[in-house]
Design an enzyme around this catalytic site. Structure first.
Site: not given
Length: 379
Positions: A57, A60, A117
């Protein structure tokens, strides 16, 4: 060094000294790690920083960068409503359990992506901005190329496992730097420890526990999958210096936090942003045929340099000024230069400029000055 009043004509400039990056401290257990200073982009220490791993993640960071660029350019509004598609709600993993056709504001979506997230919100934002996740990922890869992220290929906007979805610690530091340097309002979200969505009915708790216990922590993004293992891009600021610590493929969650903490501690203990002032007062410059006899030079901008703390006493300046200048003198006109030296090596040069206008004397004014001079000589 003696402080001299300066005319601020821009942001603080920090100089990138040509020094090699050191190896990371031995306490860093992650196989790949890097520490970068935000304003200069200087790498302070690194270990296998260009080795490719899955970022999970931490992907991101790029998703958020594109969103923040759209917001700050006016293409996207904080209060714009984003609708959850069937594709967005199918993501799995970390999410806030969006329902099909549920609408949340861009602000709430960014909060969910940053704090917990949320994969569903990341995809919803991507589709809202680009029409599809695939089109958004094309933008991610194009932006990565612009930033010099040579070891990065994005396959999705979430970091969920996908063949070929790879990056490296150095590239993560590059996109993290771009985000925090040019879009500081992201801190509103990256520094949240606990919050809510949906009118207080959905609880959020930050996946980055450094926000809770590390002094000066400002963000940024965690990541984990079974194949990526534990990743983190951690940012913190103390005494006007913000650092970016990235670790990849750490064996445990604790390892990633402790490794980033060690990197940040190393940076704050060994480096500092040092403001630069002239070693002596800047003298006025004579003006020929001006309404004033002299003009006062000032530095064109503020200057600070990133230095190892052991070298902060080795900074000197050298001044070069024109002995005289002919009127008219314009505000900001260059009159000389202040060279900044560290251990005798020049690391920056700052223009010395006129602080004010000095008009040229008229013919009548010149004649009057000559008469006054003759009169004084005759006394």
């Amino acid at each position: 060094m003696k402080r001299t009043t300066a005319l601020g004509l821009g942001l603080v400039m920090l100089c990138l000294l040509s020094a090699p990056a050191y190896a990371v401290p031995a306490e860093v257990t992650a196989p790949s790690a890097i520490l970068m200073e935000k304003t200069t982009g200087r790498v302070l220490c690194e270990q296998n920083a260009t080795t490719q791993y899955e970022p999970a993640s931490v992907t991101k960071v790029m998703t958020l960068l594109l969103v923040m660029e759209a917001i700050d350019s006016g293409q996207l509004g904080w209060d714009d409503l984003v609708t959850a598609s069937p594709h967005a709600i199918s993501m799995g993993g970390s999410q806030i359990w969006l329902k099909e056709n549920e609408q949340l504001s861009v602000r709430d979506m960014v909060k969910a992506v940053t704090v917990v997230s949320a994969n569903d919100c990341a995809v919803a934002l991507a589709e809202h901005m680009a029409g599809s996740e695939t089109a958004f990922v094309e933008r991610m890869n194009a932006r990565a190329a612009e930033l010099g992220m040579e070891h990065t290929t994005f396959i999705n906007c979430t970091g969920l496992p996908a063949a070929g979805h790879l990056t490296c610690a150095y590239d993560i530091a590059l996109m993290s730097r771009e985000l925090i340097l040019n879009h500081p309002s992201i801190r509103e979200f990256t520094t949240i420890w606990m919050d809510t969505l949906r009118d207080g009915t959905f609880q959020l708790s930050n996946t980055n526990r450094l926000i809770f216990y590390y002094e000066g922590a400002t963000g940024l993004k965690t990541g984990f999958t079974d194949t990526a293992l534990y990743c983190l891009s951690a940012t913190a600021e103390r005494d006007g210096m913000e650092l970016i610590a990235v670790v990849m493929h750490a064996p445990t969650s604790n390892d990633r936090f402790e490794s980033c903490k060690t990197l940040l501690n190393y940076g704050f203990a060994n480096y500092a942003i040092t403001p630069i002032y002239p070693d002596q007062a800047i003298p006025p410059v004579e003006v020929l045929l001006g309404t004033q006899d002299t003009v006062q030079p000032v530095t064109a901008r503020e200057c600070s340099i990133l230095l190892e703390k052991s070298k902060t006493g080795n900074v000197t300046t050298q001044m070069e000024l024109s002995p005289q200048v002919e009127a008219p003198v314009e505000p900001g006109q260059k009159l000389g230069e202040l060279r900044v030296m560290v251990d005798g090596e020049q690391v920056d040069a700052i223009d010395l400029i006129a602080a004010q206008e000095v008009p040229r004397l008229s013919i009548g004014g010149i004649f009057k000055r000559m008469l006054n001079s003759l009169f004084l000589q005759g006394k």
